[in-house]
Design a protein around this motif. Structure first.
Motif, PDB file in Angstrom:
ATOM      1  N   THR A   1      32.029  30.010  46.501  1.00  0.00           N
ATOM      2  CA  THR A   1      32.065  28.550  46.631  1.00  0.00           C
ATOM      3  C   THR A   1      31.793  27.842  45.315  1.00  0.00           C
ATOM      4  N   SER A   2      31.251  28.541  44.316  1.00  0.00           N
ATOM      5  CA  SER A   2      30.972  27.880  43.031  1.00  0.00           C
ATOM      6  C   SER A   2      31.470  28.719  41.861  1.00  0.00           C
ATOM      7  N   GLU A   3      31.844  28.033  40.799  1.00  0.00           N
ATOM      8  CA  GLU A   3      32.275  28.711  39.581  1.00  0.00           C
ATOM      9  C   GLU A   3      31.116  29.499  38.972  1.00  0.00           C
ATOM     10  N   THR A   4      29.908  28.947  39.044  1.00  0.00           N
ATOM     11  CA  THR A   4      28.733  29.619  38.492  1.00  0.00           C
ATOM     12  C   THR A   4      28.535  30.987  39.140  1.00  0.00           C
ATOM     13  N   GLU A   5      28.612  31.039  40.451  1.00  0.00           N
ATOM     14  CA  GLU A   5      28.452  32.302  41.159  1.00  0.00           C
ATOM     15  C   GLU A   5      29.580  33.273  40.801  1.00  0.00           C
ATOM     16  N   ALA A   6      30.807  32.774  40.745  1.00  0.00           N
ATOM     17  CA  ALA A   6      31.952  33.624  40.415  1.00  0.00           C
ATOM     18  C   ALA A   6      31.813  34.205  39.010  1.00  0.00           C
ATOM     19  N   ARG A   7      31.360  33.407  38.053  1.00  0.00           N
ATOM     20  CA  ARG A   7      31.193  33.898  36.672  1.00  0.00           C
ATOM     21  C   ARG A   7      30.109  34.971  36.597  1.00  0.00           C
ATOM     22  N   ALA A   8      29.036  34.815  37.360  1.00  0.00           N
ATOM     23  CA  ALA A   8      27.980  35.829  37.379  1.00  0.00           C
ATOM     24  C   ALA A   8      28.513  37.148  37.945  1.00  0.00           C
ATOM     25  N   VAL A   9      29.312  37.065  38.985  1.00  0.00           N
ATOM     26  CA  VAL A   9      29.889  38.262  39.593  1.00  0.00           C
ATOM     27  C   VAL A   9      30.915  38.898  38.652  1.00  0.00           C
ATOM     28  N   GLN A  10      31.673  38.080  37.950  1.00  0.00           N
ATOM     29  CA  GLN A  10      32.672  38.586  37.009  1.00  0.00           C
ATOM     30  C   GLN A  10      32.022  39.509  35.972  1.00  0.00           C
ATOM     31  N   LYS A  11      30.849  39.178  35.513  1.00  0.00           N
ATOM     32  CA  LYS A  11      30.153  40.015  34.529  1.00  0.00           C
ATOM     33  C   LYS A  11      29.887  41.402  35.094  1.00  0.00           C
ATOM     34  N   ARG A  12      29.555  41.477  36.383  1.00  0.00           N
ATOM     35  CA  ARG A  12      29.327  42.775  37.033  1.00  0.00           C
ATOM     36  C   ARG A  12      30.636  43.513  37.297  1.00  0.00           C
ATOM     37  N   ALA A  13      31.713  42.762  37.576  1.00  0.00           N
ATOM     38  CA  ALA A  13      33.000  43.371  37.908  1.00  0.00           C
ATOM     39  C   ALA A  13      33.629  44.050  36.695  1.00  0.00           C
ATOM     40  N   GLY A  14      33.433  43.464  35.516  1.00  0.00           N
ATOM     41  CA  GLY A  14      33.963  44.081  34.310  1.00  0.00           C
ATOM     42  C   GLY A  14      34.966  43.211  33.584  1.00  0.00           C
ATOM     43  N   PRO A  15      35.326  43.630  32.366  1.00  0.00           N
ATOM     44  CA  PRO A  15      36.152  42.797  31.485  1.00  0.00           C
ATOM     45  C   PRO A  15      37.601  42.625  31.928  1.00  0.00           C
TER      46      PRO A  15
ATOM     47  N   GLY B   1      38.212  27.758  46.777  1.00  0.00           N
ATOM     48  CA  GLY B   1      37.014  28.283  46.135  1.00  0.00           C
ATOM     49  C   GLY B   1      37.360  28.968  44.828  1.00  0.00           C
ATOM     50  N   TRP B   2      36.435  29.785  44.348  1.00  0.00           N
ATOM     51  CA  TRP B   2      36.558  30.479  43.066  1.00  0.00           C
ATOM     52  C   TRP B   2      36.715  31.970  43.297  1.00  0.00           C
ATOM     53  N   ALA B   3      37.763  32.544  42.723  1.00  0.00           N
ATOM     54  CA  ALA B   3      38.039  33.967  42.889  1.00  0.00           C
ATOM     55  C   ALA B   3      37.660  34.754  41.645  1.00  0.00           C
ATOM     56  N   VAL B   4      37.207  35.964  41.877  1.00  0.00           N
ATOM     57  CA  VAL B   4      37.058  36.967  40.829  1.00  0.00           C
ATOM     58  C   VAL B   4      38.109  38.014  41.171  1.00  0.00           C
ATOM     59  N   TYR B   5      39.084  38.194  40.269  1.00  0.00           N
ATOM     60  CA  TYR B   5      40.208  39.060  40.588  1.00  0.00           C
ATOM     61  C   TYR B   5      40.728  39.781  39.353  1.00  0.00           C
ATOM     62  N   ARG B   6      41.450  40.851  39.622  1.00  0.00           N
ATOM     63  CA  ARG B   6      42.178  41.575  38.569  1.00  0.00           C
ATOM     64  C   ARG B   6      43.642  41.500  38.966  1.00  0.00           C
TER      65      ARG B   6
ATOM     66  N   GLU C   1      39.168  38.344  36.035  1.00  0.00           N
ATOM     67  CA  GLU C   1      39.239  36.938  35.664  1.00  0.00           C
ATOM     68  C   GLU C   1      38.601  36.083  36.753  1.00  0.00           C
ATOM     69  N   VAL C   2      38.319  34.817  36.402  1.00  0.00           N
ATOM     70  CA  VAL C   2      37.812  33.832  37.363  1.00  0.00           C
ATOM     71  C   VAL C   2      38.778  32.656  37.368  1.00  0.00           C
ATOM     72  N   ALA C   3      39.121  32.187  38.550  1.00  0.00           N
ATOM     73  CA  ALA C   3      39.995  31.023  38.668  1.00  0.00           C
ATOM     74  C   ALA C   3      39.731  30.310  39.988  1.00  0.00           C
ATOM     75  N   PHE C   4      39.983  29.006  39.994  1.00  0.00           N
ATOM     76  CA  PHE C   4      39.896  28.200  41.205  1.00  0.00           C
ATOM     77  C   PHE C   4      41.230  28.265  41.925  1.00  0.00           C
TER      78      PHE C   4
END
Length: 74
Positions: free
Chosen positions: A35-49, A19-24, A52-55
């Motif tokens: 399960t999707s890059e789209t969802e991970a990217r939306a969450v990344q915006k909330r997580a902060g700069p 799947g797609w991770a949002v991680y520091r 990162e997002v990666a599969f």
């Protein structure tokens, strides 16, 4: 802990899911696994700069992440 019950199994290592991770990276924090890059990217915006997002893949306990070189079809 992240619920990974609905994620596809890693075709190379059945003890992991893909799947797609949002991680520091530093200090390590797995913010979420999706399960999707789209969802991970939306969450990344909330997580902060600093996040990162990666599969890649995660263990079934959802406490780690291994970045993959590309998305794999399961």
């Amino acid at each position: 802990m992240i619920d990974l019950a609905n994620f596809p199994r890693d075709p190379v290592n059945g003890d992991r899911v893909i799947g797609w991770a949002v991680y520091r990276f530093q200090p390590w924090h797995l913010f979420g696994f999706y399960t999707s890059e789209t969802e991970a990217r939306a969450v990344q915006k909330r997580a902060g700069p600093t996040y990162e997002v990666a599969f890649g893949s995660s263990t079934l306990t959802g406490d780690d992440f291994i970045k993959g070189s590309s998305e794999v079809s399961a």
